[in-house]
Design a protein around this motif. Sequence first.
Motif, PDB file in Angstrom:
ATOM      1  N   THR A  14       0.845  -1.189   0.000  1.00  0.00           N
ATOM      2  CA  THR A  14       0.000   0.000   0.000  1.00  0.00           C
ATOM      3  C   THR A  14       0.879   1.238   0.000  1.00  0.00           C
ATOM      4  N   VAL A  15       0.716   2.068  -1.022  1.00  0.00           N
ATOM      5  CA  VAL A  15       1.454   3.321  -1.140  1.00  0.00           C
ATOM      6  C   VAL A  15       0.635   4.413  -0.463  1.00  0.00           C
ATOM      7  N   HIS A  16       1.233   5.073   0.515  1.00  0.00           N
ATOM      8  CA  HIS A  16       0.593   6.209   1.192  1.00  0.00           C
ATOM      9  C   HIS A  16       1.347   7.472   0.791  1.00  0.00           C
ATOM     10  N   ASN A  17       0.845   8.168  -0.222  1.00  0.00           N
ATOM     11  CA  ASN A  17       1.560   9.339  -0.734  1.00  0.00           C
ATOM     12  C   ASN A  17       1.619  10.492   0.254  1.00  0.00           C
ATOM     13  N   GLN A  18       0.576  10.691   1.043  1.00  0.00           N
ATOM     14  CA  GLN A  18       0.578  11.814   1.977  1.00  0.00           C
ATOM     15  C   GLN A  18       1.616  11.641   3.075  1.00  0.00           C
ATOM     16  N   SER A  19       1.679  10.454   3.665  1.00  0.00           N
ATOM     17  CA  SER A  19       2.658  10.201   4.733  1.00  0.00           C
ATOM     18  C   SER A  19       3.992   9.696   4.172  1.00  0.00           C
ATOM     19  N   ARG A  20       4.053   9.451   2.864  1.00  0.00           N
ATOM     20  CA  ARG A  20       5.266   8.985   2.186  1.00  0.00           C
ATOM     21  C   ARG A  20       5.794   7.689   2.812  1.00  0.00           C
ATOM     22  N   THR A  68       5.908   8.043  -7.500  1.00  0.00           N
ATOM     23  CA  THR A  68       4.928   8.409  -8.516  1.00  0.00           C
ATOM     24  C   THR A  68       4.409   7.196  -9.279  1.00  0.00           C
ATOM     25  N   GLY A  69       5.051   6.055  -9.105  1.00  0.00           N
ATOM     26  CA  GLY A  69       4.602   4.821  -9.743  1.00  0.00           C
ATOM     27  C   GLY A  69       5.217   3.620  -9.063  1.00  0.00           C
ATOM     28  N   LEU A  70       4.519   2.503  -9.107  1.00  0.00           N
ATOM     29  CA  LEU A  70       5.016   1.259  -8.520  1.00  0.00           C
ATOM     30  C   LEU A  70       4.572   0.131  -9.435  1.00  0.00           C
ATOM     31  N   GLU A  71       5.512  -0.375 -10.223  1.00  0.00           N
ATOM     32  CA  GLU A  71       5.190  -1.392 -11.226  1.00  0.00           C
ATOM     33  C   GLU A  71       5.658  -2.770 -10.776  1.00  0.00           C
ATOM     34  N   PRO A  72       4.814  -3.786 -10.952  1.00  0.00           N
ATOM     35  CA  PRO A  72       5.264  -5.149 -10.662  1.00  0.00           C
ATOM     36  C   PRO A  72       6.281  -5.604 -11.705  1.00  0.00           C
ATOM     37  N   PRO A  80       9.725   0.876  -8.191  1.00  0.00           N
ATOM     38  CA  PRO A  80       9.123   2.189  -7.967  1.00  0.00           C
ATOM     39  C   PRO A  80       9.760   3.260  -8.843  1.00  0.00           C
ATOM     40  N   THR A  81       8.962   4.251  -9.178  1.00  0.00           N
ATOM     41  CA  THR A  81       9.475   5.469  -9.790  1.00  0.00           C
ATOM     42  C   THR A  81       9.336   6.545  -8.721  1.00  0.00           C
ATOM     43  N   VAL A 141      -3.188  -3.374  -3.847  1.00  0.00           N
ATOM     44  CA  VAL A 141      -2.032  -2.527  -4.137  1.00  0.00           C
ATOM     45  C   VAL A 141      -2.547  -1.142  -4.472  1.00  0.00           C
ATOM     46  N   HIS A 142      -2.192  -0.163  -3.649  1.00  0.00           N
ATOM     47  CA  HIS A 142      -2.568   1.218  -3.916  1.00  0.00           C
ATOM     48  C   HIS A 142      -1.443   1.873  -4.692  1.00  0.00           C
ATOM     49  N   GLY A 143      -1.784   2.690  -5.601  1.00  0.00           N
ATOM     50  CA  GLY A 143      -0.788   3.406  -6.376  1.00  0.00           C
ATOM     51  C   GLY A 143      -1.484   4.277  -7.382  1.00  0.00           C
ATOM     52  N   PRO A 144      -0.719   4.869  -8.277  1.00  0.00           N
ATOM     53  CA  PRO A 144      -1.292   5.798  -9.231  1.00  0.00           C
ATOM     54  C   PRO A 144      -2.403   5.182 -10.092  1.00  0.00           C
ATOM     55  N   SER A 145      -2.346   3.877 -10.314  1.00  0.00           N
ATOM     56  CA  SER A 145      -3.329   3.272 -11.204  1.00  0.00           C
ATOM     57  C   SER A 145      -4.496   2.612 -10.479  1.00  0.00           C
ATOM     58  N   CYS A 146      -4.547   2.680  -9.142  1.00  0.00           N
ATOM     59  CA  CYS A 146      -5.599   1.952  -8.436  1.00  0.00           C
ATOM     60  C   CYS A 146      -6.917   2.714  -8.379  1.00  0.00           C
ATOM     61  N   GLY A 147      -6.895   4.021  -8.665  1.00  0.00           N
ATOM     62  CA  GLY A 147      -8.124   4.790  -8.667  1.00  0.00           C
ATOM     63  C   GLY A 147      -8.428   5.507  -7.372  1.00  0.00           C
TER      64      GLY A 147
END
Length: 150
Positions: A14-20, A68-72, A80-81, A141-147
Amino acid sequence: MTEKTATPQPTGLTVHNQSRVLDVAFDDGSTFALPFEYLRVYSPSAEVQGHGKGQETLQLGKRLVGITGLEPVGNYAVQPTFSDGHNSGLYTWAYLYKLGAQQATLWQDYLDRLTAAGYPGDSGRDAKADMTVKQSSGGHVHGPSCGHKH
């Protein structure tokens, strides 16, 4: 029959962009909250690690780095990007597990290397606060593409 020690497999990222922070849960019950800065400064890329012992490059000014991205990558890693453009590190499940299991020691080593290089406090993070382990949100998986908005 030979017994093989298998690397624990992730059950949630899980990517938490606010808390990094990247939360990683593994099938052995371990969960780790890995700050983006920590992931960035310990990137397994040649740019950071060099091509052998003693060739590591100390990463500076990564306190506010984002993902900004997390690709399998197959069934064995993620790539990650980071917001600073770095995207050449492949984080295998074994490496993510190591980063989680050894987080306190590795983070302190990074802070010590910053101090030794004349950059005390470059990180600006509270290392003890970063060591808190958070629970993952299951297998999503949370990330830029999860919505979801983060």
